[in-house]
Design an enzyme around this catalytic site. Structure first.
Site, PDB file in Angstrom:
ATOM      1  N   ASP A   1       4.721 -17.795   7.967  1.00  0.00           N
ATOM      2  CA  ASP A   1       3.547 -17.541   8.785  1.00  0.00           C
ATOM      3  C   ASP A   1       3.013 -16.175   8.366  1.00  0.00           C
ATOM      4  OD1 ASP A   1       1.669 -17.788  10.940  1.00  0.00           O
ATOM      5  OD2 ASP A   1       2.946 -16.454  12.110  1.00  0.00           O
TER       6      ASP A   1
ATOM      7  N   ASP B   1       0.456 -13.761  10.381  1.00  0.00           N
ATOM      8  CA  ASP B   1       0.371 -12.770  11.453  1.00  0.00           C
ATOM      9  C   ASP B   1       1.662 -12.730  12.265  1.00  0.00           C
ATOM     10  OD1 ASP B   1      -2.334 -12.220  10.741  1.00  0.00           O
ATOM     11  OD2 ASP B   1      -2.970 -13.987  11.863  1.00  0.00           O
TER      12      ASP B   1
END
Length: 156
Positions: free
Chosen positions: A17, A19
């Protein structure tokens, strides 16, 4: 668990991922331009270390800020180009970034939907699902991994 503490033995493909894993989250906001992007401590070092371990390293990220028209897709692409460049300059790599700008959670491409993973498998047919690892910071990331049938690890 911290990113640096993860045992990646046996995995060939890494999905990260963005953020909250690669860069610092902006509370109640989005990273809208490069000047707002800040690598989390240790990320550049670990990506450099993992460069030779993994056959593939991908980012899979929901980017609703584009769908909300808070930022443009060109803004997002510029952030990603700079991020890849910084990682490369440090000795690491990101092979490709997959992102979803959809506003609705029902969109198959939006995590925890499996659309981005299906695209990865189409683009890289030699990937062995059994040797894929997803690292995220949210329950949605871990549910994405489960939905894809791969190992998911949550970092804090």
């Amino acid at each position: 668990m911290r990113l640096q503490d993860i045992d990646v033995t046996g995995f060939e493909t890494l999905l990260l991922d963005r953020d909250g894993v690669v860069n610092r989250l902006r509370p109640d906001d989005y990273v809208k331009k490069w000047e707002e992007f800040e690598f989390l401590p240790g990320v550049l070092e670990i990506l450099k270390a993992w460069n030779t371990h993994f056959k593939y390293i991908f980012i899979v990220t929901n980017q609703r800020g584009v769908g909300k028209e808070i930022m443009s897709e060109e803004d997002l692409k510029h952030i990603h180009e700079r991020m890849i460049s910084e990682v490369k300059n440090y000795g690491g790599r990101i092979d490709r970034i997959y992102y979803c700008t959809a506003l609705t959670d029902s969109d198959i491409n939006r995590k925890p939907g499996i659309g981005m993973f299906l695209q990865i498998l189409r683009d890289y047919p030699d990937i062995d699902k059994a040797k894929c690892l997803m690292i995220g910071d949210s329950d949605s990331d871990i549910k994405f991994a489960k939905n894809c049938g791969i190992v998911g690890i949550k970092v804090i």
